[in-house]
Write a protein that holds these residues in place. Structure first.
Motif, mmCIF file in Angstrom:
data_model
loop_
_atom_site.group_PDB
_atom_site.id
_atom_site.type_symbol
_atom_site.label_atom_id
_atom_site.label_comp_id
_atom_site.label_asym_id
_atom_site.label_seq_id
_atom_site.Cartn_x
_atom_site.Cartn_y
_atom_site.Cartn_z
ATOM 1 N N ALA A 87 0.851 -1.207 0.000
ATOM 2 C CA ALA A 87 0.000 0.000 0.000
ATOM 3 C C ALA A 87 0.882 1.251 0.000
ATOM 4 C CB ALA A 87 -0.912 -0.006 1.225
ATOM 5 N N ARG A 88 1.974 1.192 0.757
ATOM 6 C CA ARG A 88 2.880 2.350 0.829
ATOM 7 C C ARG A 88 3.555 2.564 -0.530
ATOM 8 N NH1 ARG A 88 8.013 2.286 1.698
ATOM 9 N NH2 ARG A 88 8.028 0.191 2.571
ATOM 10 N N ARG A 89 4.009 1.493 -1.134
ATOM 11 C CA ARG A 89 4.691 1.620 -2.426
ATOM 12 C C ARG A 89 3.737 2.100 -3.525
ATOM 13 N NH1 ARG A 89 8.555 -3.628 -3.242
ATOM 14 N NH2 ARG A 89 10.253 -2.969 -1.896
ATOM 15 N N THR A 119 -4.423 0.555 10.310
ATOM 16 C CA THR A 119 -3.429 0.119 9.323
ATOM 17 C C THR A 119 -4.078 0.048 7.944
ATOM 18 O OG1 THR A 119 -2.383 -1.216 11.043
ATOM 19 C CG2 THR A 119 -1.716 -1.675 8.779
ATOM 20 N N GLY A 120 -3.364 0.581 6.938
ATOM 21 C CA GLY A 120 -3.875 0.572 5.562
ATOM 22 C C GLY A 120 -3.240 -0.530 4.735
ATOM 23 N N TYR A 121 -4.050 -1.227 3.968
ATOM 24 C CA TYR A 121 -3.600 -2.318 3.095
ATOM 25 C C TYR A 121 -4.084 -2.063 1.668
ATOM 26 C CZ TYR A 121 -2.938 -5.016 7.419
ATOM 27 O OH TYR A 121 -2.546 -5.458 8.662
ATOM 28 N N ASN A 122 -3.469 -2.767 0.714
ATOM 29 C CA ASN A 122 -4.004 -2.739 -0.642
ATOM 30 C C ASN A 122 -4.233 -4.168 -1.121
ATOM 31 O OD1 ASN A 122 -4.358 -2.600 -3.513
ATOM 32 N ND2 ASN A 122 -3.765 -0.458 -3.317
ATOM 33 N N THR A 123 -5.472 -4.627 -1.011
ATOM 34 C CA THR A 123 -5.781 -6.007 -1.419
ATOM 35 C C THR A 123 -6.157 -6.080 -2.906
ATOM 36 O OG1 THR A 123 -8.129 -5.949 -0.830
ATOM 37 C CG2 THR A 123 -6.593 -6.554 0.926
ATOM 38 N N ASP A 124 -6.190 -4.914 -3.592
ATOM 39 C CA ASP A 124 -6.456 -4.919 -5.038
ATOM 40 C C ASP A 124 -5.366 -5.682 -5.780
ATOM 41 O OD1 ASP A 124 -8.795 -3.407 -4.997
ATOM 42 O OD2 ASP A 124 -7.743 -1.496 -5.206
ATOM 43 N N ALA A 146 -2.261 -0.176 -8.743
ATOM 44 C CA ALA A 146 -2.311 -1.528 -8.168
ATOM 45 C C ALA A 146 -2.072 -2.578 -9.250
ATOM 46 C CB ALA A 146 -3.652 -1.758 -7.480
ATOM 47 N N VAL A 147 -2.652 -2.364 -10.424
ATOM 48 C CA VAL A 147 -2.492 -3.310 -11.541
ATOM 49 C C VAL A 147 -1.030 -3.375 -11.982
ATOM 50 C CG1 VAL A 147 -3.020 -3.574 -14.019
ATOM 51 C CG2 VAL A 147 -4.874 -3.178 -12.380
ATOM 52 N N VAL A 148 -0.410 -2.219 -12.163
ATOM 53 C CA VAL A 148 0.987 -2.183 -12.603
ATOM 54 C C VAL A 148 1.875 -2.849 -11.549
ATOM 55 C CG1 VAL A 148 2.947 -0.639 -13.099
ATOM 56 C CG2 VAL A 148 0.701 -0.156 -14.087
ATOM 57 N N LEU A 167 7.027 3.449 -9.305
ATOM 58 C CA LEU A 167 7.072 1.992 -9.170
ATOM 59 C C LEU A 167 8.337 1.361 -9.738
ATOM 60 C CD1 LEU A 167 3.364 0.890 -9.651
ATOM 61 C CD2 LEU A 167 4.591 1.508 -7.582
ATOM 62 N N SER A 168 8.948 1.983 -10.755
ATOM 63 C CA SER A 168 10.135 1.328 -11.331
ATOM 64 C C SER A 168 11.292 1.335 -10.343
ATOM 65 C CB SER A 168 10.529 1.920 -12.687
ATOM 66 O OG SER A 168 10.685 3.282 -12.572
ATOM 67 N N SER A 169 11.270 2.248 -9.368
ATOM 68 C CA SER A 169 12.366 2.262 -8.388
ATOM 69 C C SER A 169 12.348 0.990 -7.513
ATOM 70 C CB SER A 169 12.291 3.507 -7.507
ATOM 71 O OG SER A 169 11.087 3.491 -6.797
ATOM 72 N N PHE A 170 11.160 0.381 -7.354
ATOM 73 C CA PHE A 170 11.084 -0.857 -6.552
ATOM 74 C C PHE A 170 11.383 -2.098 -7.399
ATOM 75 C CE2 PHE A 170 7.873 2.015 -4.595
ATOM 76 C CZ PHE A 170 8.609 2.305 -3.456
ATOM 77 N N PHE A 171 11.319 -1.939 -8.713
ATOM 78 C CA PHE A 171 11.540 -3.074 -9.626
ATOM 79 C C PHE A 171 12.566 -2.648 -10.680
ATOM 80 C CE2 PHE A 171 7.244 -3.357 -7.940
ATOM 81 C CZ PHE A 171 7.190 -4.669 -7.488
#
Ligand code: ATR
Length: 288
Positions: free
Chosen positions: A87-89, A104-109, A141-143, A171-175
């Motif tokens: 969720a943070r990323r 607490t926040g989550y991203n279940t998508d 979330a999809v990407v 997102l590319s910084s994490f991958f």
């Protein structure tokens, strides 16, 4: 089977702006009934000016948790005490869990999208190429889900190019091995990229009821039979986008499986119980 509400009933629900057509209350209350749990899932229609008070209200009323939907998935983050890593990323939250006033926040998508692609689309993500239409919270979330599963290439098309660039940058910084390119929604680039892709995902709201005559693709000739076409929209069940894709003999998938699977993951976070996805999807398909 009848649900009994009593002094020990725990409240869960969904917070959003226009949620009259949301299927989440139906999905969750069906699960609650099936497993005879003492929970109740309610829709909370909230205006932007009341969002702060609403989040405070979750603590004040000891609500066990909520789903967050359009347009608050990004805005709620500042009110939360902690974010789970994805969720943070991603920068978007679709589930809040309240542990004695600690939110607490989550991203279940992410898991919902992956599972629907793998189970309902029979699609192996690794080393494939995808075109994503849209660059909002859902697209993030999809990407993220596709990158986690080592997709080879992602092309993001969006009306506002800056938003697509921001997803790529974030997102590319994490991958580090990811290949993401961004384009405005123009026909020639779409044609070139869709031709070589295995997956096409609509994450925009174009085609959603009541504007069912709209579609995000400028030309239906852009579809081809060797691509899986996925629309995150589930109302209507078959958008014009999906109907055109079917005419081109492409396999299609709508937003219902993802909605059910992300819901099941949220349900698990609130209750510790994880129902079987296919079974819930069947129930929802019969009554939705
Ligand atoms: P969500 O959280 O559901 O993704 P969002 O963040 O508002 O919702 O994103 C909606 C997406 O649909 C965006 O990519 C938006 O394009 P812009 O970034 O240019 O706003 C896209 N979208 C919505 N309506 C559109 C339209 N009529 N034409 C083109 N794109 C549209």
């Amino acid at each position: 089977m009848k649900k009994e509400i009593n002094g020990k009933t725990k409240i869960i629900g969904v917070i959003g702006k226009n949620i009259e057509n949301s299927l989440s209350p139906l999905i969750h209350n069906q699960i609650i009934l099936k497993y005879s749990l003492n929970f109740c899932y309610l829709p909370f229609q909230v205006t932007e000016t009341n969002l702060t008070k609403t989040i405070q209200g979750i603590k004040a009323l000891n609500i066990r948790g909520v789903n967050i939907t359009f347009p608050y998935k990004e805005k709620v983050i500042e009110f939360l005490d902690e974010l789970e890593e994805s969720a943070r990323r991603i920068g978007a939250v679709n589930t809040i869990v309240n542990n004695k006033g600690f939110l607490t926040g989550y991203n279940t998508d992410v898991i919902g999208f992956k599972k629907s692609l793998q189970e309902d689309g029979k699609f192996v993500i690794k080393e494939k190429k995808a075109v994503i239409l849209g660059a909002g919270g859902a697209a993030r979330a999809v990407v993220y889900a596709l990158l986690e599963e080592e997709i080879e290439e992602i092309c993001i098309f969006n009306r506002t190019l800056e938003k697509a660039k921001k997803i790529k940058q974030d997102l590319s910084s994490f991958f580090p091995k990811s290949h993401i390119s961004v384009f405005p929604l123009e026909k020639e680039d779409l044609k070139n990229k869709i031709e070589k892709s295995h997956l096409l995902v609509n994450t925009t709201s174009i085609g959603m009821a009541p504007r069912v005559d709209n579609t995000p693709l400028p030309d239906e000739k852009l579809f081809h039979p060797n691509i899986l076409v996925y629309d995150l929209i589930y109302h209507p069940a078959k958008t014009l986008f999906l109907r055109q894709a079917e005419r081109a003999e492409a396999n299609v998938i709508n937003g219902l499986p993802m909605l059910v699977y992300q819901g099941i993951e949220s349900f698990y976070l609130w209750t510790g119980l994880k129902p079987e996805g296919k079974e819930v999807l069947e129930i929802v398909r019969q009554i939705a």
